[in-house]
Design an enzyme around this catalytic site. Structure first.
Site, PDB file in Angstrom:
ATOM      1  N   ASP A 484      21.339  36.131  69.072  1.00 58.79           N
ATOM      2  CA  ASP A 484      21.571  36.056  67.630  1.00 58.79           C
ATOM      3  C   ASP A 484      23.075  36.041  67.382  1.00 58.79           C
ATOM      4  OD1 ASP A 484      21.977  37.659  64.852  1.00 58.79           O
ATOM      5  OD2 ASP A 484      20.150  36.478  64.830  1.00 58.79           O
ATOM      6  N   ASN A 492      29.091  31.441  56.943  1.00 59.10           N
ATOM      7  CA  ASN A 492      28.605  30.587  55.855  1.00 59.10           C
ATOM      8  C   ASN A 492      29.295  30.918  54.536  1.00 59.10           C
ATOM      9  OD1 ASN A 492      26.752  28.990  57.286  1.00 59.10           O
ATOM     10  ND2 ASN A 492      25.185  30.581  57.178  1.00 59.10           N
ATOM     11  N   ASP A 501      26.650  24.899  60.058  1.00 59.67           N
ATOM     12  CA  ASP A 501      25.820  24.001  60.870  1.00 59.67           C
ATOM     13  C   ASP A 501      26.571  23.534  62.113  1.00 59.67           C
ATOM     14  OD1 ASP A 501      24.170  22.379  58.047  1.00 59.67           O
ATOM     15  OD2 ASP A 501      23.837  24.303  59.050  1.00 59.67           O
ATOM     16  N   GLU A 528      20.170  31.578  62.693  1.00 60.34           N
ATOM     17  CA  GLU A 528      21.164  31.692  63.769  1.00 60.34           C
ATOM     18  C   GLU A 528      20.548  32.387  64.971  1.00 60.34           C
ATOM     19  OE1 GLU A 528      21.858  35.147  60.897  1.00 60.34           O
ATOM     20  OE2 GLU A 528      21.373  33.038  60.786  1.00 60.34           O
TER      21      GLU A 528
END
Length: 620
Positions: A484, A492, A501, A528
């Site tokens: 993770d 973000n 992305d 993620e």
């Protein structure tokens, strides 16, 4: 037709009888019993501790805007363990709950109101530190809720041995469903993740089927493919709005439009299902069925306009009534066409029978005549899913019927119609090629993540049980690693989702660089979140592989949108299959190891215990 109705009506009656919630008459009480938030059994029976008050227009409680404005001699009614469900009313409803933390440390819970379509909802918390209020609902911007969630979530933080009184004032122009629950943060997250998966699969499938039918329309020019795509898209948007998602994602700042959108989208869905049914069933122009469906289509257009003019409580009743009439009419017309020998109508009737039952139960729940709106929502999604599958199968049967007719025409009038037969055959072959191409694309999309190119969660769910069974048969180790990205939300938030992305693609490239053995599989199964399946690799080998991946990722840098350099890190947890363990337990242990890695400071790999006896290194 009477024969079919004789079997259909008892089925619908059985569904209604099973789902109908008959509320016991509430008893008056002077004081609501206090709920111990640390007691799971009391949290599960929260409605045994809830009191409520109905205040019709003209009563003082209807005008009160704060709990302090309520009269001291107000007679609260006990919910007696039943969900609070009320049909359309002008009354204001007050709900009260006393919550106590019997523990020695402060803790956080969430009071959850699992119904999204409420005009005004105000929460008050009264405790040792005074009273705090949150005013929200559809008449307010979505972010007034404080938590970005389609339902209403109230954080309840209680100190050691602290008691708080939670008061809720609810007013809505539609029906009132007040399904309450008190959950721990962990339970809230787990349920949210489960529902996210269910809704994602449902709306994703609708979108895929709609796009698929649209492709068939463009390739074949057959108009009922377009109507089917129109119907599935509009129905999906309506359910999206009813579930509160549209208010959350489409118009979060348009206070009040959440109400207008419901009858508006319902009338669009009614129009779409009428046009599709008329086209698919090949209704003869000028016939009685044709006149009925044309009238219903014009009525749907009129209700679309009236949704912007009439009050919500009137337009929703009209739109729902017309929608149910349309569904019932299409079901009956389908029965007539079936009896007339039109074979595809058999599957159309089967599809519409489930839709009729699902729509009726869903409407009763939405109007406050059935409890547990969330369960009815899932039931409606199951009914719609079954209908979509059967409708598409019906279209396949219709295509087969057309093909058979084409062959008969070719056999009986080969000389005169040879050119037309060849043109039609070519058209059908083009349609088949498009169908095969679309099926291949759908198969690829269903097992691969579009952004990173890695396999997706569905592939993980399909492959992991097989690998576990193989490991148990062969005695060879099987290890799963869950990874993770650390603090990815900040990426973000700071540089935008496009850069996020790019980061995910960068992580995927690193995974591909290290996961090189033919049978090893790298998977992106969440935002993620990544997974690696390592058949034939023991715990030590998996840990070394994860450490290599984490080191490679941390040592590489990315250039952000503002020209800065960013180094990403990840946390990893591994678990190796032990005798007698299934794939769910294996995944759970890896997930726990991942959480330990997060809690220990991130950018590290943790191994689940107990470790099995084998320790085959990765690559050996």
């Amino acid at each position: 037709m009477l024969l079919y109705l004789r079997y259909f009506i008892p089925i619908v009656a059985m569904l209604l009888t099973t789902g109908l919630a008959i509320a016991a008459p509430p008893a008056q009480t002077e004081q609501c019993p206090t709920l111990d938030a640390n007691n799971p059994e009391q949290r599960a029976s929260l409605m045994d501790h809830v009191c409520f008050l109905s205040a019709p227009p003209g009563e003082p409680a209807h005008q009160a805007n704060t709990p302090e404005a309520l009269s001291a001699d107000t007679h609260w009614k006990a919910a007696n363990g039943h969900d609070l469900v009320f049909s359309h009313t002008d009354a204001v409803y007050w709900v009260r709950l006393n919550v106590r933390n019997s523990g020695d440390t402060g803790q956080l819970w969430y009071l959850k109101l699992n119904y999204p379509l409420l005009d005004e909802v105000t929460f008050w918390q009264t405790g040792n530190d005074g009273t705090a209020a949150i005013a929200t609902g559809d008449q307010y911007p979505f972010m007034s809720r404080g938590i970005d969630y389609r339902y209403f979530l109230l954080p309840v933080t209680l100190g050691a041995n602290e008691t708080r009184t939670i008061t809720i004032r609810i007013r809505s122009s539609g029906a009132l469903n007040v399904p309450l629950s008190l959950e721990t943060p962990e339970a809230t997250i787990a349920q949210s993740n489960h529902l996210t998966l269910v809704h994602g699969l449902f709306y994703g499938a609708l979108l895929v089927f709609a796009a698929f039918n649209l492709l068939l329309f463009f390739s074949s020019g057959t108009v009922y493919y377009f109507y089917n795509a129109f119907y599935m898209a509009s129905l999906g948007l309506f359910l999206f709005a009813m579930g509160g998602f549209a208010n959350q994602y489409f118009w979060p700042d348009s206070a009040g439009f959440a109400n207008t959108s419901i009858p508006m989208l319902m009338s669009v869905s009614s129009l779409a299902m009428t046009l599709f049914g008329r086209s698919f069933l090949e209704i003869q122009p000028g016939s009685r069925s044709d006149r009925v469906l044309r009238g219903l289509a014009l009525t749907s257009l009129g209700l679309f306009v009236m949704a912007f003019i009439l009050p919500y409580n009137k337009s929703i009743v009209l739109s729902t009534t017309v929608a149910l009439i349309i569904i019932a009419s299409l079901f009956l017309i389908g029965l007539v066409r079936w009896r007339q020998g039109y074979l595809p109508a058999k599957w159309y009737v089967m599809a519409w029978s489930g839709m009729l039952a699902g729509a009726l139960i869903y409407a009763l729940a939405a109007f406050g005549y059935l409890a547990d709106f969330l369960a009815r929502e899932i039931f409606m999604q199951v009914a719609v899913g079954a209908q979509v599958i059967l409708l598409n199968y019906a279209m396949v049967q219709r295509w087969r019927l057309l093909n058979q007719k084409l062959l008969d025409v070719e056999q009986n009038a080969r000389t005169n119609l040879e050119l037309k037969v060849h043109e039609r055959t070519a058209q059908l072959r083009n349609t088949m090629r498009e169908l095969e191409r679309a099926n291949r694309q759908l198969a690829t999309l269903s097992l691969n993540d579009a952004l990173t190119g890695l396999h997706n969660r569905r592939h993980l769910d399909n492959l992991l049980p097989e690998l576990c069974a193989e490991s148990r048969r062969s005695g060879q180790p099987l290890t799963i690693a869950l990874l993770d990205a650390d603090h990815f939300k900040a990426v973000n938030d700071d540089w935008g989702h496009d850069f996020g992305d790019q980061c995910l693609q960068h992580i995927a490239d690193i995974l591909r660089r290290h996961v090189k053995r033919p049978r090893d599989v790298a998977i992106r199964f969440g935002g993620e979140e990544f997974a690696i399946l390592l058949p034939g690799t023991g715990a030590d080998g998996a840990r070394r592989l994860c450490e290599q991946i984490l080191e490679d990722l941390a040592s590489s840098r990315m250039v952000t949108t503002d020209g800065a350099y960013l180094s990403l890190t990840m946390s990893a947890g591994t678990a190796t299959l032990i005798p007698g363990e299934d794939e769910r337990e294996l995944f759970r242990r890896a997930d726990e190891a991942l959480y330990r890695a997060k809690a220990a400071g991130r950018n590290r790999a943790e191994q689940s215990e107990p470790a099995p006896s084998w320790s085959t290194p990765h690559g050996e």
